[in-house]
Design a protein around this motif. Structure first.
Motif, mmCIF file in Angstrom:
data_model
loop_
_atom_site.group_PDB
_atom_site.id
_atom_site.type_symbol
_atom_site.label_atom_id
_atom_site.label_comp_id
_atom_site.label_asym_id
_atom_site.label_seq_id
_atom_site.Cartn_x
_atom_site.Cartn_y
_atom_site.Cartn_z
ATOM 1 N N THR A 164 0.841 -1.212 0.000
ATOM 2 C CA THR A 164 0.000 0.000 0.000
ATOM 3 C C THR A 164 0.868 1.250 0.000
ATOM 4 O O THR A 164 0.602 2.214 -0.733
ATOM 5 N N LYS A 165 1.931 1.214 0.835
ATOM 6 C CA LYS A 165 2.833 2.369 0.923
ATOM 7 C C LYS A 165 3.544 2.604 -0.408
ATOM 8 O O LYS A 165 3.661 3.743 -0.871
ATOM 9 N N MET A 166 4.011 1.491 -1.035
ATOM 10 C CA MET A 166 4.699 1.616 -2.319
ATOM 11 C C MET A 166 3.763 2.127 -3.408
ATOM 12 O O MET A 166 4.153 2.940 -4.239
ATOM 13 N N ALA A 167 2.508 1.652 -3.374
ATOM 14 C CA ALA A 167 1.521 2.113 -4.360
ATOM 15 C C ALA A 167 1.273 3.609 -4.205
ATOM 16 O O ALA A 167 1.187 4.353 -5.192
ATOM 17 N N THR A 168 1.196 4.055 -2.941
ATOM 18 C CA THR A 168 0.993 5.497 -2.674
ATOM 19 C C THR A 168 2.194 6.303 -3.162
ATOM 20 O O THR A 168 2.041 7.359 -3.784
ATOM 21 N N GLN A 169 3.412 5.784 -2.876
ATOM 22 C CA GLN A 169 4.628 6.474 -3.321
ATOM 23 C C GLN A 169 4.707 6.527 -4.848
ATOM 24 O O GLN A 169 5.089 7.549 -5.418
ATOM 25 N N ASN A 170 4.336 5.412 -5.487
ATOM 26 C CA ASN A 170 4.358 5.367 -6.955
ATOM 27 C C ASN A 170 3.410 6.400 -7.550
ATOM 28 O O ASN A 170 3.733 7.071 -8.532
ATOM 29 N N LYS A 171 2.232 6.521 -6.929
ATOM 30 C CA LYS A 171 1.264 7.523 -7.404
ATOM 31 C C LYS A 171 1.821 8.933 -7.228
ATOM 32 O O LYS A 171 1.650 9.794 -8.091
ATOM 33 N N LEU A 172 2.495 9.141 -6.079
ATOM 34 C CA LEU A 172 3.075 10.464 -5.801
ATOM 35 C C LEU A 172 4.159 10.800 -6.824
ATOM 36 O O LEU A 172 4.174 11.892 -7.403
ATOM 37 N N TRP A 173 5.082 9.815 -7.064
ATOM 38 C CA TRP A 173 6.157 10.046 -8.026
ATOM 39 C C TRP A 173 5.618 10.240 -9.439
ATOM 40 O O TRP A 173 6.103 11.094 -10.188
ATOM 41 N N ALA A 174 4.595 9.458 -9.788
ATOM 42 C CA ALA A 174 3.993 9.591 -11.114
ATOM 43 C C ALA A 174 3.369 10.972 -11.272
ATOM 44 O O ALA A 174 3.507 11.634 -12.318
ATOM 45 N N GLY A 175 2.682 11.417 -10.210
ATOM 46 C CA GLY A 175 2.062 12.749 -10.242
ATOM 47 C C GLY A 175 3.099 13.858 -10.369
ATOM 48 O O GLY A 175 2.928 14.811 -11.143
ATOM 49 N N MET A 176 4.207 13.723 -9.610
ATOM 50 C CA MET A 176 5.277 14.724 -9.682
ATOM 51 C C MET A 176 5.924 14.737 -11.065
ATOM 52 O O MET A 176 6.236 15.809 -11.604
ATOM 53 N N ALA A 177 6.118 13.532 -11.646
ATOM 54 C CA ALA A 177 6.733 13.443 -12.974
ATOM 55 C C ALA A 177 5.856 14.118 -14.031
ATOM 56 O O ALA A 177 6.350 14.863 -14.886
ATOM 57 N N LYS A 178 4.546 13.836 -13.961
ATOM 58 C CA LYS A 178 3.619 14.441 -14.937
ATOM 59 C C LYS A 178 3.559 15.960 -14.773
ATOM 60 O O LYS A 178 3.486 16.702 -15.752
ATOM 61 N N GLU A 179 3.604 16.399 -13.488
ATOM 62 C CA GLU A 179 3.584 17.845 -13.236
ATOM 63 C C GLU A 179 4.874 18.495 -13.753
ATOM 64 O O GLU A 179 4.855 19.599 -14.318
ATOM 65 N N THR A 180 6.025 17.798 -13.592
ATOM 66 C CA THR A 180 7.306 18.300 -14.123
ATOM 67 C C THR A 180 7.234 18.452 -15.643
ATOM 68 O O THR A 180 7.666 19.460 -16.209
ATOM 69 N N ALA A 181 6.672 17.412 -16.295
ATOM 70 C CA ALA A 181 6.522 17.458 -17.749
ATOM 71 C C ALA A 181 5.650 18.637 -18.169
ATOM 72 O O ALA A 181 5.941 19.336 -19.150
ATOM 73 N N HIS A 182 4.592 18.869 -17.400
ATOM 74 C CA HIS A 182 3.682 19.984 -17.707
ATOM 75 C C HIS A 182 4.389 21.333 -17.538
ATOM 76 O O HIS A 182 4.231 22.250 -18.372
ATOM 77 N N GLN A 183 5.198 21.447 -16.441
ATOM 78 C CA GLN A 183 5.892 22.710 -16.171
ATOM 79 C C GLN A 183 6.966 23.002 -17.221
ATOM 80 O O GLN A 183 7.188 24.151 -17.601
ATOM 81 N N ILE A 184 7.662 21.920 -17.695
ATOM 82 C CA ILE A 184 8.693 22.113 -18.720
ATOM 83 C C ILE A 184 8.064 22.556 -20.039
ATOM 84 O O ILE A 184 8.674 23.295 -20.824
ATOM 85 N N GLY A 185 6.835 22.108 -20.260
ATOM 86 C CA GLY A 185 6.161 22.385 -21.542
ATOM 87 C C GLY A 185 6.073 23.858 -21.892
ATOM 88 O O GLY A 185 6.272 24.240 -23.055
ATOM 89 N N THR A 186 5.810 24.730 -20.912
ATOM 90 C CA THR A 186 5.614 26.168 -21.192
ATOM 91 C C THR A 186 6.898 26.844 -21.685
ATOM 92 O O THR A 186 6.910 27.441 -22.768
ATOM 93 N N PRO A 187 8.024 26.764 -20.929
ATOM 94 C CA PRO A 187 9.253 27.391 -21.450
ATOM 95 C C PRO A 187 9.760 26.720 -22.731
ATOM 96 O O PRO A 187 10.386 27.369 -23.571
ATOM 97 N N LEU A 188 9.453 25.440 -22.899
ATOM 98 C CA LEU A 188 9.880 24.728 -24.097
ATOM 99 C C LEU A 188 9.199 25.298 -25.336
ATOM 100 O O LEU A 188 9.824 25.478 -26.383
#
Length: 380
Positions: A164-188
């Motif tokens: 359960t803890k790993m699943a929660t962490q995976n969701k958190l990391w996935a969310g952060m990764a997608k948000e990073t991709a979104h943030q890079i998109g604007t200056p790109l």
């Protein structure tokens, strides 16, 4: 923070309560065991008295009760006199017939309980040795069974909690990764616009080409991060060309103190991969190799066609990996560098094995001489 602390306190209270309950059950079982053992001792004392009564019985002696006591005994008994067995009760006939087996069984009974001494006439003694009943034997192993059940239950709870803890962490990391991709998109997007202006202003073509390569690289990185947490789309591609493209880009961006070499079959080798994630795999392996050499040494990428499989070998002349750390290097958080989170090889393993159904391992390594990492894929 307060909620998290409260959860931790509750968890520790539950663990402590569980240990208290287990201790009480084991203590209670031990008490039952001692009570039954004492009761069996009393029964054997009664049996000894009954045996003595029968031995000394006269014509007028009532032997009905002693006979009932002796006949109702269900505990294994050996009666001895002058170190010789004179009688046995509730013991297998095979043991009784063999002197060697009966003496071995007597030794076993001696270890289980203290003998009961019977003075049937003044100065003459018999010794009654008895074992534990089947009920007592079952009760003896009950605490062990209980502990094993509790350990298994604890392991299941731990695995559930960890998953359960790993699943929660995976969701958190996935969310952060997608948000990073979104943030890079604007200056790109802005950089792509500036690149078009530079082309219109006839800026040096070499400079524009290099900037364009870096922008394309940023787009690739954005694409990688956006794929984390979702099932990537695999395409049948030439693994040689895809690997070469990533290799060429990295070679042009690193120090000339690194002696790069690339060797691969001249024919295309078709493999089902996700181009963006495969590029990430090559990049992680090459960067790890360069870090191991501290920016100076020999680095080679070799692609080998072996029947149904294709293997990519990345070798360096760096500090090497001890044999006992071959598997540890792929664990999240494992790193030998002063900086870094130790996620590179862990992420690479996930890309290779979970997404591409391939294999990755430390093929060989020698401390202070170098390492070879190997990635294997099934060919199409």
């Amino acid at each position: 923070m307060e909620f998290s602390n409260r959860k931790n306190v509750t968890r520790w209270i539950l663990i402590a309560a569980s240990f208290v309950i287990i201790s009480l059950i084991l203590w209670n079982t031990y008490n039952f065991f001692q009570i039954f053992k004492n009761e069996e001792r009393v029964k054997m004392e009664h049996w000894a008295e009954a045996q003595k009564t029968l031995k000394n019985a006269g014509i007028d002696t009532d032997i009905e009760l002693p006979l009932k006591i002796i006949q109702n005994a269900s505990i294994p008994i050996i009666l001895t006199e002058n170190d010789s067995i004179i009688n046995t009760t509730n013991i297998d006939e095979e043991i009784v017939k063999s002197k060697e087996k009966s003496m071995a069984f007597l030794k076993k009974l001696k270890n289980q309980n203290d003998p009961i001494v019977m003075e049937y006439v003044p100065g003459k003694f018999q010794y009654l040795y008895y074992g534990d009943s089947s009920l007592l034997n079952k009760l003896k192993y009950y605490p062990i069974t209980l502990v094993l059940i509790i350990v298994l239950f604890g392991a299941l709870v731990y695995n559930f909690y960890r998953s359960t803890k790993m699943a929660t962490q995976n969701k958190l990391w996935a969310g952060m990764a997608k948000e990073t991709a979104h943030q890079i998109g604007t200056p790109l997007s802005s950089l792509i616009g500036w690149l078009e202006i530079m082309k219109a202003d006839n800026v040096d073509e070499t400079t524009v080409a290099e900037i364009e390569k870096d922008i394309t690289r940023l787009q690739t990185i954005t694409d990688r991060f956006s794929k984390i947490g979702s099932e990537p789309i695999l395409e049948v591609r030439d693994i040689v060309a895809e690997t070469r493209e990533s290799y060429d880009y990295l070679q042009s961006r690193f120090s000339k103190q690194i002696d790069f070499s690339f060797k691969a079959p001249k024919k295309p080798i078709m493999v089902s991969i996700n181009p963006a994630l495969h590029s990430w795999t090559v990049e992680n392996l090459v960067k790890n190799a360069i870090d191991a050499m501290r920016g100076r040494g020999k680095l080679s990428v070799v692609i080998v066609d072996e029947g149904k499989f294709v293997k990519i070998k990345v070798s360096d002349s760096g500090k090497g990996i001890p044999k006992n750390q071959y598997k540890s290097v792929f664990e999240p958080g494992f790193t030998t560098k002063k900086r870094g989170w130790g996620l590179g090889l862990s992420l690479t393993k996930r890309i290779v094995e979970e997404y591409h159904k391939g294999k990755i391992k430390v093929l060989q390594s020698e401390v202070n001489k170098g390492t070879t990492m190997q990635v294997s894929f099934s060919k199409q």
